[in-house]
Motif scaffolding. Structure first.
Motif, PDB file in Angstrom:
ATOM      1  N   ASP A  95     -22.378 -40.454 -39.131  1.00  0.00           N
ATOM      2  CA  ASP A  95     -22.038 -41.710 -39.829  1.00  0.00           C
ATOM      3  C   ASP A  95     -23.242 -42.203 -40.636  1.00  0.00           C
TER       4      ASP A  95
ATOM      5  N   HIS B  45     -23.367 -42.917 -44.544  1.00  0.00           N
ATOM      6  CA  HIS B  45     -23.821 -44.186 -45.137  1.00  0.00           C
ATOM      7  C   HIS B  45     -24.868 -43.909 -46.217  1.00  0.00           C
TER       8      HIS B  45
ATOM      9  N   HIS C 175     -15.446 -42.905 -35.311  1.00  0.00           N
ATOM     10  CA  HIS C 175     -15.805 -43.114 -36.727  1.00  0.00           C
ATOM     11  C   HIS C 175     -16.757 -42.030 -37.259  1.00  0.00           C
TER      12      HIS C 175
ATOM     13  N   ASN D  22     -15.876 -39.324 -40.234  1.00  0.00           N
ATOM     14  CA  ASN D  22     -16.711 -39.205 -41.442  1.00  0.00           C
ATOM     15  C   ASN D  22     -17.260 -37.795 -41.606  1.00  0.00           C
TER      16      ASN D  22
HETATM   17 ZN   LIG Z   1     -19.731 -45.794 -41.251  1.00  0.00          ZN
END
Ligand SMILES: [Zn+2]
Length: 200
Positions: free
Chosen positions: A2, A6, A85, A89
């Protein structure tokens, strides 16, 4: 993963800025240096500390620059199949790099990110190099390459795909993706997330 998402999405976002890019590039570099070590040895406190710093820096970056459609798709996919999550991703990210990298300007942005991370762009094809670097890290971390490898049945995928595309198009992260995708393009990206790329 993640954190890496980002960093890459903030760096290439439509709302990117020098402040966010500085943090995003360093965060991505730290992930490539430390995530594998942190994964294989839970007692490697240097690697853990490095990941903690990377996480904070990538958070600062996307707080100012926004994200992209990796997150839009991961939000909808995660909700549909209850995937964490970071995992969602990680599965989506290479396919969005492939899609966004078709845009020449975004390809050059990926090239700048690779140089800022100190990754040699041997082939000259920045989107492909960045995608392959992410795919290599994914496989080192034993993350499935596609939703199909994750164990989602094809009939479940086909039954949910339209709704996932609708949610992803409405997701706030889509507004700052470097390419504004049509419904057909979002479905095409989602199909690659499920089936994989036809040619590598
Ligand atoms: Zn995220």
């Amino acid at each position: 993963m993640d954190v890496l998402t980002h960093a890459i999405e903030a760096y290439s976002s439509l709302d990117n800025n020098p402040f966010a890019r500085c943090y995003a590039a360093k965060a991505a570099e730290l992930v490539f240096k430390s995530l594998y070590d942190s994964y294989v040895d839970g007692h490697d406190l240097n690697a853990k500390a490095s990941m903690q710093i990377a996480s904070c820096m990538a958070g600062i970056a996307f707080n100012s620059a926004g994200l992209g459609i990796t997150h839009s798709l991961a939000h909808a996919i995660g909700a549909q199949w209850h995937l964490p999550h970071g995992l969602a991703n990680a599965i989506v990210l290479p396919y969005v790099i492939e899609f966004n990298g078709q845009d020449p300007y975004t390809a050059s942005v990926y090239g700048r990110l690779m140089s800022a991370m100190g990754l040699l762009n041997i082939s000259g094809n920045a989107p492909q190099m960045l995608r392959k670097s992410v795919e290599t890290l994914k496989s080192e971390l034993n993350i499935p390459a596609t939703l199909r490898e994750q164990g989602i049945e094809e009939r479940d995928y086909l039954g949910a795909a339209d709704a996932i595309v609708s949610k992803a198009l409405k997701d706030t992260c889509t507004a700052t993706n470097p390419i504004s995708p049509t419904r057909e393009q979002m479905r095409m990206v989602l199909d690659t997330v499920y089936y994989g790329l036809k040619k590598n």
